[in-house]
Enzyme design. Sequence first.
Site, PDB file in Angstrom:
ATOM      1  N   ALA A  34       0.828  -1.214   0.000  1.00 20.39           N
ATOM      2  CA  ALA A  34       0.000   0.000   0.000  1.00 20.39           C
ATOM      3  C   ALA A  34       0.864   1.267   0.000  1.00 20.39           C
ATOM      4  O   ALA A  34       1.908   1.308   0.643  1.00 20.39           O
ATOM      5  CB  ALA A  34      -0.921  -0.013   1.223  1.00 20.39           C
ATOM      6  N   PRO A  35       0.415   2.273  -0.754  1.00 22.78           N
ATOM      7  CA  PRO A  35      -0.797   2.348  -1.581  1.00 22.78           C
ATOM      8  C   PRO A  35      -0.621   1.787  -3.005  1.00 22.78           C
ATOM      9  O   PRO A  35      -1.561   1.802  -3.779  1.00 22.78           O
ATOM     10  CB  PRO A  35      -1.061   3.856  -1.637  1.00 22.78           C
ATOM     11  CG  PRO A  35       0.308   4.463  -1.590  1.00 22.78           C
ATOM     12  CD  PRO A  35       1.110   3.579  -0.671  1.00 22.78           C
ATOM     13  N   GLY A  42       2.787   1.936  -5.024  1.00 25.76           N
ATOM     14  CA  GLY A  42       3.842   2.484  -5.872  1.00 25.76           C
ATOM     15  C   GLY A  42       4.640   1.416  -6.599  1.00 25.76           C
ATOM     16  O   GLY A  42       4.939   1.546  -7.795  1.00 25.76           O
ATOM     17  N   LYS A  81      16.330  -1.213   4.871  1.00 33.59           N
ATOM     18  CA  LYS A  81      16.413   0.106   5.484  1.00 33.59           C
ATOM     19  C   LYS A  81      17.726   0.246   6.259  1.00 33.59           C
ATOM     20  O   LYS A  81      18.226  -0.712   6.868  1.00 33.59           O
ATOM     21  CB  LYS A  81      15.226   0.327   6.421  1.00 33.59           C
ATOM     22  CG  LYS A  81      13.862   0.136   5.758  1.00 33.59           C
ATOM     23  CD  LYS A  81      13.666   1.033   4.545  1.00 33.59           C
ATOM     24  CE  LYS A  81      12.330   0.771   3.861  1.00 33.59           C
ATOM     25  NZ  LYS A  81      12.147   1.616   2.665  1.00 33.59           N
TER      26      LYS A  81
END
Length: 369
Positions: free
Chosen positions: A225-226, A228, A310
Amino acid sequence: MTSIVLFCRPGFEKECGAEIQEKAAWNEMYGYLELKKNQGLVFFHLHVSEHGEALMNKLPLKRLVFARQWFVTVTDKIDLPDYNRVEAITEVLGNDWQYSDLRMEMADDNDGKSLSKFCRKLSVPLRQALRKNKVLTQKANNSADDPEGAILHALFLSGQEVILGFSLARNSSPHVMGIPRLKFPSASPSRSTLKLDEAFLHFIPREEWDERLTSGMNAVDLGSAPGGWTYQLVRRGMMVTAIDNGPMAESLMETGQVKHKMMDGFKYKPMKQNVHWLVCDMIEKPQRVAKLMSEWLLHGHCKEAMFNLKLPMKGRYQQVNNDLQAIKDAFALHNVRYELYAKHLYYDREEVTVHARLLSPAPLSNKES
């Protein structure tokens, strides 16, 4: 003094420098670093001049995570006059070498960006002069025309200062400063779509797109979500299972190519082993994501995985190494052949993008996850 100049994301000069210094030491080549803080430039000054070209021949750029582009210097900083800059550059170069392309480059900061117009204006007469002197080949306009050739780099520190160098066409980025200029598609629900677009462009050879990025494939997007990243899969004609507790963009659901399952991405497993692509951009601890990706591949839940890890605030280079090593260790435990590359791409921020696929059968495909 011969140096290797590396381009990276501003603010990541320390990681880029640590990486090139470590990789060079593995090849018994040594030097010291000069970091241009927040300019996206790293200078690795070599103790032995011949090691510049030697290292570029031995070390693939694609094995460097934080470097976008690089070149070996052939001059120190050159002071340019206010007029006849083209003549000054061509005079320094002589005509002992011939290059297949010219890259006009600058630091990736505000001062560097202000030089871009100047460089574009100067590039036309400079190319003409270099071709006239037979320093630049007459026909080649980019490195793809001559993959075995050398590329001439002109790094402008200002309108009055330039450093000249070269890279090997077969071992450098095809983009100026290693930056692809991608246009944000207005139909995408988020700008994160550019990260996956760049990842496919960077990791998957264009001549293999018809086989590996083609219509009709099944894909899974964890943390979708959303939408990309789902958008990039849909626009390539794939059927996508989107996994996220959050809502997906209605425009994607209306395509009929997306099934949305509202659940935790760490708990989902496909019912059939017909998924080619697994993509994942979840905001999670990188250790967890790395483990999940290796499990999907080893169990045959997907053929290829593209995912982001990350980065922490500190120890970023070491963390990336640890996460990649964990994946390698998992693959080694099951004695599989694999392909694994990571890159801090231009549209990444505090993450690195990783591409992984097994080159031998998934060893746990018939076992319980």
